[in-house]
Design an enzyme around this catalytic site. Structure first.
Site, PDB file in Angstrom:
ATOM      1  CB  SER A  31      -6.970  62.727  28.357  1.00 13.72           C
ATOM      2  OG  SER A  31      -7.370  63.314  27.138  1.00 13.72           O
ATOM      3  CE1 TYR A  91      -1.921  62.029  26.155  1.00  9.54           C
ATOM      4  CE2 TYR A  91      -4.143  62.256  25.277  1.00  9.54           C
ATOM      5  CZ  TYR A  91      -3.164  62.639  26.167  1.00  9.54           C
ATOM      6  OH  TYR A  91      -3.426  63.623  27.089  1.00  9.54           O
TER       7      TYR A  91
END
Length: 256
Positions: free
Chosen positions: A140, A153
């Site tokens: 990501s 995250y």
């Protein structure tokens, strides 16, 4: 390079990106095995693949649990899995770090990092034995620039970049390419959830939260699922790509 005739294993196969990857790989002639924790979600993806004239096998597995991954590798012992897409991931909590419980932090790392390690550990030996294979880890852009209230995250996805580059150095000499694909925010249910939670946390509307987030991208928009799938296929078409991280973020990492 072609994926025709190869067997691809996709974790997180019951999710939106898993479905997009499966459709693209089947269209290109690959045999696809969908892996995930939700049997119904996997079946739904397989049904969607079948509607396009393809076929996808399914296997229930929790990638964060060693025994579950070991059972999966035993189940697929007769398959030559030469393409592993580590797509399984969880979003984790949306709140300040000081409000995050250790269990919440560990839950994110268990899937997003430990799961990739366990899957690679299980499916790399056969690739090494035959001297070929591809691993693509879905990372990501989170962590490459601040993502407020999402520390577990962001940290897990940055850890995945380190895993990718180091593993590429370890197994590249065996003819195996390891790379990562880092999407920006992908339009879909997960981002809808995050926008809703952000709105609750900041006292704004869901629509305003989405507009604010999209404004951080150079193209001022989110990324679509099929764009991520096309990026995966483009990576697999580049035989010299190894130890690389490809950003597909609509310019999300561009300076504000």
């Amino acid at each position: 390079m072609t994926v025709r005739g190869r067997t691809a294993l996709i974790t997180g196969g019951g999710g939106p990106l898993g479905r997009a990857f499966a459709l693209a790989l089947v269209e290109a002639g690959a045999q696809v095995i969908l892996v995930g924790r939700g049997e119904q979600a996997l079946a739904d993806t397989a049904t969607r693949v079948a509607k396009d004239g393809g076929r996808a096998r399914t296997a229930v597995c929790d990638v964060s649990v060693p025994a579950s991954v070991h059972a999966l590798s035993d189940q697929l012992a007769d398959e030559e899995v030469s393409l592993l897409v580590n797509n399984a991931g969880v979003a984790g909590p949306v709140k300040p770090l000081t409000d995050i419980d250790p269990e919440e932090w560990d839950d994110v790392f268990a899937v997003n990092v430990r799961g990739v390690y366990l899957m690679c550990r299980a499916f790399l030996p056969p690739m090494i034995a035959v001297g070929r294979g591809d691993i693509v880890n879905i990372a990501s852009v989170s962590g490459k620039r601040p993502l407020l209230n999402r520390t577990p995250y962001a940290a897990s996805k940055m850890a995945l970049l380190g895993l990718t580059r180091t593993l590429a150095g370890e197994v590249g000499p065996h003819g195996i390419s390891v790379n990562s694909l880092s999407p920006g925010p992908v339009r879909g249910p997960r981002m809808d959830r995050n926008f809703r939670l952000t709105a609750e946390l900041t006292g704004t509307s869901t629509e305003a939260a989405e507009r604010d987030f999209a404004s951080r991208a150079a193209l001022n928009r989110l990324v679509e699922e099929d764009e991520v799938a096309r990026a995966l296929m483009a990576m697999l078409a580049m035989p010299g790509l190894c130890g690389a991280d490809i950003d597909l973020s609509a310019g999300m990492i561009a300076p504000a």
